[in-house]
Design an enzyme around this catalytic site. Structure first.
Site: not given
Lengths: 265, 265
Positions: A37, A106, A140
């Site tokens: 990330e 995200k 994540c």
């Protein structure tokens, strides 16, 4: 398809590290390389991340595309994406011909670390085909939500790439949740983490590649590493035929999952 | 609340085993005892299971209620439930006063083992309060579906009891999926399995009690065991405050989970 997972810090010359790693991975036969990330800039770098943000076709994307073309490998990497006034925590997948195949923003922002900087994405399933496999992208904290991975499985994702910035003491996410995701949703999963200290965060490594059988094919420790693993479409088919979780779901019983807004009472 | 998980085979005198176990568990301070799936009859016993099926208030239920009352403990146990022509793979929760608090019918039937015998249940969330905690019930294969556990978490389940009949080589379910469920949905989970050989099945034990932090509080091996663990409401609150997965969900992105009928394309 042979894949490689880079585990390590962004450092002061992230694109240089991408170049070195892609060369090494390609020499090892990898056809796709995954970086953590926000790898191109670092993750926990304060407001700098906003000024370093670039569009999907920015300078960094073009540099990565040149490396992909040069080595004929696909590359997935995390970076801060600018789109007008908004900045997203994004991962982009570049094809072995340098084409920008997919860009994911995200959707599940993590605490103040994410929320003070980023706008959340609004599409949980972003995919592209690489060497005949449907490759999906999450980032994540997203992978801690079984719903996000399930949405990918239902949309046919074969291999889910998850760049991450997982810190201690949350090793249970890498060691337990990530393998559970691969098995329960019957897909391959590659999880690429940072290492070392960045500001107040200590990243825990523990990157991995997990098969749909739940078997961990490759696992990093706390130090820098390059994981290699084979993504086998025949094994994927066989595992899905034996483990029929996707067909055995009872979607009519799951309406609360798509409507319930808050936490438990 | 102190709980006990019985790990072992049904054997030829299941109610006798329940009596012995409840006595021992109560002596150890347990206020709730969990037995495996279909414990009162055995699970893999062919068509006998249909003739042995009883209503929720049948002879077996009354025997269990007497033990609960005698020892002032709640008891959850798996059994075949008859309701008219239908037979369900069920688990019943009896309160410490002998009251029948809740009865759950397995919603996710497992392969031919279940499907040739049982009618599927149609309610995924069945709960009852015991000593101030909201206790939920699932059975075996159900827990492999993150949707089922999530539905419980969204409905406020604090402690999820999962009687099971897990066989080798599926240890990954007990070792990886079950701890993942507790952490990702922020609840306590008690998983009670058989041991030994029953017909063609070899059960793998590996029963466990997991905290919402993901910590495994108690874990069985392959042999018979009585696991003891403490369910701490203060720890539950603290874990939910730190791990905000339930509040951080994006239900508007999960519509496919409640509408998608089949497997991946």
């Amino acid at each position: 398809m042979h894949i490689a997972v880079h585990q390590g810090p962004s450092g002061s010359d992230a694109i240089g590290t991408v170049a070195t790693t892609v060369t090494r991975a390609a020499d090892s036969g990898a056809e796709l390389v995954v970086f953590p990330e926000m790898f191109t800039t670092g993750y926990h770098i304060g407001a700098d991340i906003l000024t370093l943000a670039e569009p999907t076709d920015g300078t960094t994307a073009r540099a990565v595309a040149r490396l992909a073309t040069e080595h004929r490998v696909a590359i997935a990497y995390g970076y801060p994406e600018r789109d007008g006034d908004a900045v997203f925590n994004a991962v982009q997948l570049i094809g072995p011909d340098g084409a920008r195949l997919a860009n994911y923003r995200k959707t599940h922002l993590y605490g103040d670390l994410d929320r003070t900087r980023f706008t959340p994405g609004e599409r949980v399933v972003v995919q592209a085909e690489v060497h005949g496999l449907l490759v999906g992208l999450l980032i994540c904290y997203d992978v801690e939500f079984p719903e996000a991975v399930r949405a990918h499985a239902l949309a046919g994702t074969d291999l889910l790439l998850v760049p991450t910035a997982l810190m201690s003491p949350y090793e249970t996410v890498a060691d337990t949740l990530v393998p559970a995701r691969a098995y329960e949703s019957q897909l391959y999963l590659a999880y690429a983490n940072h290492t070392g200290q960045e500001g107040t965060l200590r990243y825990c490594g523990r990157s991995c590649v997990v098969a749909p059988t739940g078997q961990v094919l490759a696992r990093g420790g706390h130090d820098d590493d390059l994981l290699l693993a084979d993504i086998d479409p025949a094994l994927l088919r066989a595992s899905r035929a034996e483990n029929t979780h996707l067909a055995d779901r009872r979607p009519e019983l799951y309406t609360a999952l798509a409507t319930h807004e808050g936490a438990a009472a």
